[in-house]
Design an enzyme around this catalytic site. Sequence first.
Site, PDB file in Angstrom:
ATOM      1  CB  THR A  54       1.299   0.591   4.573  1.00 55.01           C
ATOM      2  OG1 THR A  54       1.532  -0.608   3.811  1.00 55.01           O
ATOM      3  CG2 THR A  54       2.518   0.831   5.451  1.00 55.01           C
ATOM      4  N   GLY A  55      -0.272  -1.983   5.668  1.00 54.74           N
ATOM      5  CA  GLY A  55      -0.175  -3.225   6.432  1.00 54.74           C
ATOM      6  C   GLY A  55      -1.433  -4.052   6.365  1.00 54.74           C
ATOM      7  CB  THR A  58      -0.879  -0.025   1.265  1.00 54.84           C
ATOM      8  OG1 THR A  58      -1.809  -1.095   1.159  1.00 54.84           O
ATOM      9  CG2 THR A  58      -1.628   1.291   1.444  1.00 54.84           C
ATOM     10  N   GLY A 104      -4.956  -4.798   6.828  1.00 56.54           N
ATOM     11  CA  GLY A 104      -6.038  -3.837   6.903  1.00 56.54           C
ATOM     12  C   GLY A 104      -7.088  -4.076   7.964  1.00 56.54           C
TER      13      GLY A 104
END
Length: 310
Positions: A227-228, A176, A230
């Site tokens: 980011t990561g 992301t 979700g």
Amino acid sequence: MPSDPVLVVHGGAWAMPDDMVQAHLHGVRNALVAGWRVLERGGPALDAVEEAVVIMEDDATFDAGRGSFLNRDGKVQLDALIMDGSTLRAGGVGCVERLKNPIRAARKILSESPHVYFVAEGAEQFAAEHGVALCRNEDLVVAREVERLREYQELAARGSANDGEDLFAPSISHDTVGAVALDRGGNIAAATSTGGTLNKAPGRLGDSSLIGCGCYADNLSAAASTTGWGEPIMKLVLAKWTADRVSAGNLPEWAAQEAMNYLKQRLNGHGGIIVLNAQGQFGIAHNTPRMAWACKTAKEEEAGIERGAM
């Protein structure tokens, strides 16, 4: 009194393999150049984060735009959000399949619609009506991701993988992308864009495009992009949670690290975050092995894969 501009971008937090480090560094640096060009000439933070994210959407290195992970049906489905800290206006799109740059459509929603969020065909129709060209979904698919999906689904069929937490493990890319910026007028903005997770169910939305989860901006607190994995980030409304820590008087650097601690301790989640306040103070944190990031101020420029690395 005019502010000195600041721009911070990220290109994903995960267990990035060594052979992908240079491509990620190159990508976030290119995004930094595009966004800084806007700020340098006195342009708004909103334009700067949009332009920075477009560069990463166009770069197949990242899980955003062309080159994104494929869903279970072998399609690219994209999500994005952009937010203006001076007005709290925001624009988001979810589950779009025919937009090369979903952040462009999100910006149109922010600027030209009374609504905040459009999904699927409705988002594509709105974009087309407002001058954003549509593309074929096939144009967003790259061979690398076709092969990645095939390998994963074969493992799943043999029982070596499942649709649970393994799918979201940091060893599987979470590229992301996002940006936060402060302009000369003292306004901040944030943008986040993603292709989501590998083999996701069609129609699945992650945190990236949800206001306050993967993206948030308020001049009175902070701009943040995450980011990561979700699902845990969504449950904690993590971008807003982090901005609230800044509003309470904490430095962005502290708030970013606390957000990652909170994510891990509360839900065993993993990811990364960039945070920036209207005073130009920023923080970068992640609890994954690596995170691609770059930042630029009037005085210095830095980029790295791990915080503090050059």
